[in-house]
Design an enzyme around this catalytic site. Structure first.
Site, PDB file in Angstrom:
ATOM      1  N   LYS A  21     -56.796  18.114 -92.126  1.00  0.00           N
ATOM      2  CA  LYS A  21     -55.406  17.720 -92.419  1.00  0.00           C
ATOM      3  C   LYS A  21     -55.339  16.290 -92.948  1.00  0.00           C
ATOM      4  CE  LYS A  21     -52.452  16.745 -88.766  1.00  0.00           C
ATOM      5  NZ  LYS A  21     -51.694  15.486 -88.914  1.00  0.00           N
ATOM      6  N   ARG A  26     -54.553  12.724 -97.698  1.00  0.00           N
ATOM      7  CA  ARG A  26     -54.989  11.580 -98.507  1.00  0.00           C
ATOM      8  C   ARG A  26     -55.418  12.032 -99.893  1.00  0.00           C
ATOM      9  NH1 ARG A  26     -55.202  10.477 -93.436  1.00  0.00           N
ATOM     10  NH2 ARG A  26     -55.318   8.371 -92.580  1.00  0.00           N
ATOM     11  N   ARG A 121     -39.865   9.290 -83.940  1.00  0.00           N
ATOM     12  CA  ARG A 121     -41.137   8.553 -83.869  1.00  0.00           C
ATOM     13  C   ARG A 121     -41.009   7.124 -84.424  1.00  0.00           C
ATOM     14  NH1 ARG A 121     -45.576  12.807 -85.917  1.00  0.00           N
ATOM     15  NH2 ARG A 121     -46.952  11.147 -85.213  1.00  0.00           N
ATOM     16  N   ASP A 323     -55.717  13.261 -81.324  1.00  0.00           N
ATOM     17  CA  ASP A 323     -54.966  14.516 -81.495  1.00  0.00           C
ATOM     18  C   ASP A 323     -55.448  15.621 -80.552  1.00  0.00           C
ATOM     19  OD1 ASP A 323     -53.329  13.480 -83.427  1.00  0.00           O
ATOM     20  OD2 ASP A 323     -54.554  14.170 -85.105  1.00  0.00           O
ATOM     21  N   LYS A 350     -46.265  11.148 -80.457  1.00  0.00           N
ATOM     22  CA  LYS A 350     -46.773  12.184 -81.380  1.00  0.00           C
ATOM     23  C   LYS A 350     -45.690  13.226 -81.657  1.00  0.00           C
ATOM     24  CE  LYS A 350     -50.632  10.241 -82.081  1.00  0.00           C
ATOM     25  NZ  LYS A 350     -50.925   9.723 -83.424  1.00  0.00           N
ATOM     26  N   ARG A 396     -49.877  21.425 -81.911  1.00  0.00           N
ATOM     27  CA  ARG A 396     -51.130  21.323 -81.133  1.00  0.00           C
ATOM     28  C   ARG A 396     -50.918  21.753 -79.685  1.00  0.00           C
ATOM     29  NH1 ARG A 396     -54.443  19.361 -84.841  1.00  0.00           N
ATOM     30  NH2 ARG A 396     -53.743  17.645 -86.151  1.00  0.00           N
TER      31      ARG A 396
HETATM   32  C1  S3P Z   1     -53.523  10.699 -88.768  1.00  0.00           C
HETATM   33  C2  S3P Z   1     -53.642   9.712 -87.829  1.00  0.00           C
HETATM   34  C3  S3P Z   1     -53.294   9.876 -86.415  1.00  0.00           C
HETATM   35  C4  S3P Z   1     -53.155  11.343 -86.036  1.00  0.00           C
HETATM   36  C5  S3P Z   1     -52.417  12.152 -87.063  1.00  0.00           C
HETATM   37  C6  S3P Z   1     -53.080  12.056 -88.417  1.00  0.00           C
HETATM   38  C7  S3P Z   1     -53.860  10.388 -90.167  1.00  0.00           C
HETATM   39  O1  S3P Z   1     -52.084   9.200 -86.153  1.00  0.00           O
HETATM   40  O2  S3P Z   1     -52.515  11.447 -84.778  1.00  0.00           O
HETATM   41  O3  S3P Z   1     -52.369  13.522 -86.671  1.00  0.00           O
HETATM   42  O4  S3P Z   1     -54.027  11.324 -90.962  1.00  0.00           O
HETATM   43  O5  S3P Z   1     -53.968   9.197 -90.486  1.00  0.00           O
HETATM   44  P1  S3P Z   1     -52.059   7.616 -85.899  1.00  0.00           P
HETATM   45  O6  S3P Z   1     -52.747   7.004 -87.024  1.00  0.00           O
HETATM   46  O7  S3P Z   1     -50.628   7.196 -85.884  1.00  0.00           O
HETATM   47  O8  S3P Z   1     -52.711   7.430 -84.558  1.00  0.00           O
END
Ligand code: S3P
Length: 441
Positions: A21, A26, A121, A323, A350, A396
């Site tokens: 994911k 990205r 959030r 996660d 989250k 999740r």
């Molecule tokens: C992610 C970073 C994490 C993760 C999210 C995906 C990412 O969050 O919990 O599911 O793709 O950069 P945080 O960077 O806020 O911890």
């Protein structure tokens, strides 16, 4: 839609996972910011990436999806257009935060919004550093979405500065680094523990200069601005998602007679905390390393049913498995002895307040779990009883509750189980292929 899980069947066989994911998000965005055509194989086709693709369309970027192969016609930062309407990021914090950074660099006015869960959030952690760089971006008075980005006057140049993150976060780090691509000098981020580094790896492969080092125990990343129209296009195969793999791994560990092989999983060390913790708990997990894909380590993971021992986890490990706490709690429930999570306050920010929802929903199926301010405490060895559970819109948590049901004394029903498709649409089919007994009804 309700999903019924009938316990007792061992899991056996081989499975391949959809693309990671974080890397999919990205890759789609960075490819749009590059100039030219990018090819992304094994792209994650799911709710959270669909909102990113729709956002790219609204920004004037064309793309084509054939099964899970995505082709993107990158426009460069200067080729993006202002979206005609507000951008709906759904439940996806990654989409919203990464777009905030990219649109700051491109100087595109936009409104970034999402579901009621996303609006809960914290966004000040992105808004404040972007404002410090000179971005005209605002949030609600509570520091939440919607975010409003206004166009800066052309004479206002973004400042390359140093940002100290109180909480390690790859989303915040990435947003600031993307804005830094258009800054007048280097942008440095200091975080207490290294968060996932997919951005650093991918931007490096697109010819951006990024340095990473340890500074007084902190992770320190510096990006040197480049001609923002000169990101090279991508031609990559995205590794399987270790976070999706974690559900199958724990499923095999807690279900007697199980022996499964998960192929081509991303093994970036910033993401493999759960594998280390499970191994310490006594899990029989064997890893075979394969050649790198997309500048990321990849391997096959074999998992055999194991008797687990409870463990305590905190500190840096929380970042390396951020996660995975819902499914880790399930492993703790089936372990003998006690399991404790500390220093994990970030879980409250989250898709749901995961400390609270993990505890209430696992208690509902008979797990002895107690909420702590910064984590939880599980008294293991008592077989969960099963029953009806409500995942509170958290994908999740929903998948973790389904796995918990595989070893319970009675059937488990997950309400609104369609939420799985936000990150792992093939979750139920994968479990069925491996032999689990699940039915919708
Ligand atoms: C992610 C970073 C994490 C993760 C999210 C995906 C990412 O969050 O919990 O599911 O793709 O950069 P945080 O960077 O806020 O911890």
């Amino acid at each position: 839609m309700d999903l019924h899980i009938i316990p007792g069947k061992p899991l056996r066989g081989e499975i391949k996972l959809p693309g990671d994911k974080s890397i999919s998000h990205r890759a789609a965005l960075f490819a749009a910011l590059a100039k030219g055509e990018s090819h992304l194989e094994n792209f994650l086709v799911a709710g959270v990436t669909e909102v990113m693709l729709q956002a790219l369309t609204a920004l004037g970027v064309s793309w084509e999806l054939s099964e899970n192969n995505l082709t993107i016609q990158g426009k460069g930062f200067s080729g993006l257009i202002s979206p005609p309407n507000e951008i709906n990021c759904g439940i996806s914090g990654t989409t919203l935060r990464l777009l905030a950074g990219a649109l700051t660099a491109a100087n595109i006015p936009a409104i970034l919004d999402g579901s009621s869960g996303l609006r809960r959030r914290p966004m000040s952690r992105v808004v404040n550093p972007l404002q410090d760089m000179g971005a005209m971006v605002g949030s609600t008075a509570q520091g939440t979405a919607p975010l409003i980005l206004q166009r800066r006057p052309t004479e206002t140049i973004l400042l390359g500065t140093e940002h100290v993150l109180p909480v390690s976060s790859a989303q915040v780090k990435t947003a600031i680094l993307l804005a830094g691509l258009a800054a007048d000098g280097p942008t440095t981020i200091i975080e207490p523990t290294q968060s996932r580094d997919h951005t650093e790896r991918m931007l490096s492969s697109m010819e951006v200069q990024i340095d990473q080092k340890k500074l007084d125990g902190n992770n320190c990343v510096t990006l040197f601005p480049s001609d923002t129209n000169m990101l090279s296009p991508l031609d990559i195969t995205i590794p399987g998602d270790i976070s999706s793999a974690s559900f199958l791994i724990v499923a095999a560990l807690i279900t007697p007679g199980s022996d499964i092989l998960i192929k081509d999983v991303g093994l970036n060390p910033t993401r493999t905390g759960l594998l280390d913790v499970l191994s310490e708990m006594g899990a029989n997990i064997q890893i075979t390393h394969n050649p790198e894909q997309s500048n990321e380590p990849v391997g096959d993971i074999q998992v055999v049913h194991s008797l687990l021992q409870g463990i305590q986890t905190s500190g840096d490990m929380v970042v390396r498995m951020i996660d995975e706490f819902p499914i880790f709690a399930v492993a703790g429930a089936y372990a003998s002895g006690n399991t404790k999570v500390k220093q994990a306050n970030e879980l409250r920010n989250k898709e749901s307040d995961r400390i609270s929802t993990i505890c209430t929903q696992l208690q509902a199926v008979g797990v002895q779990i107690k909420e702590l301010e910064d984590g939880f405490y599980i008294t293991g060895s008592k077989q969960p009883v099963g029953g009806g559970v409500q995942p509170n819109g958290d994908h999740r948590l929903a998948m973790s509750l389904a796995i918990c049901g595989l070893g319970a004394a009675n059937a488990t029903t997950i309400k609104q189980a369609e939420i799985f498709s936000e990150s792992y649409p093939g979750f139920v089919d994968a479990l069925k292929t491996l032999g689990a007994n699940l039915t919708y009804g």
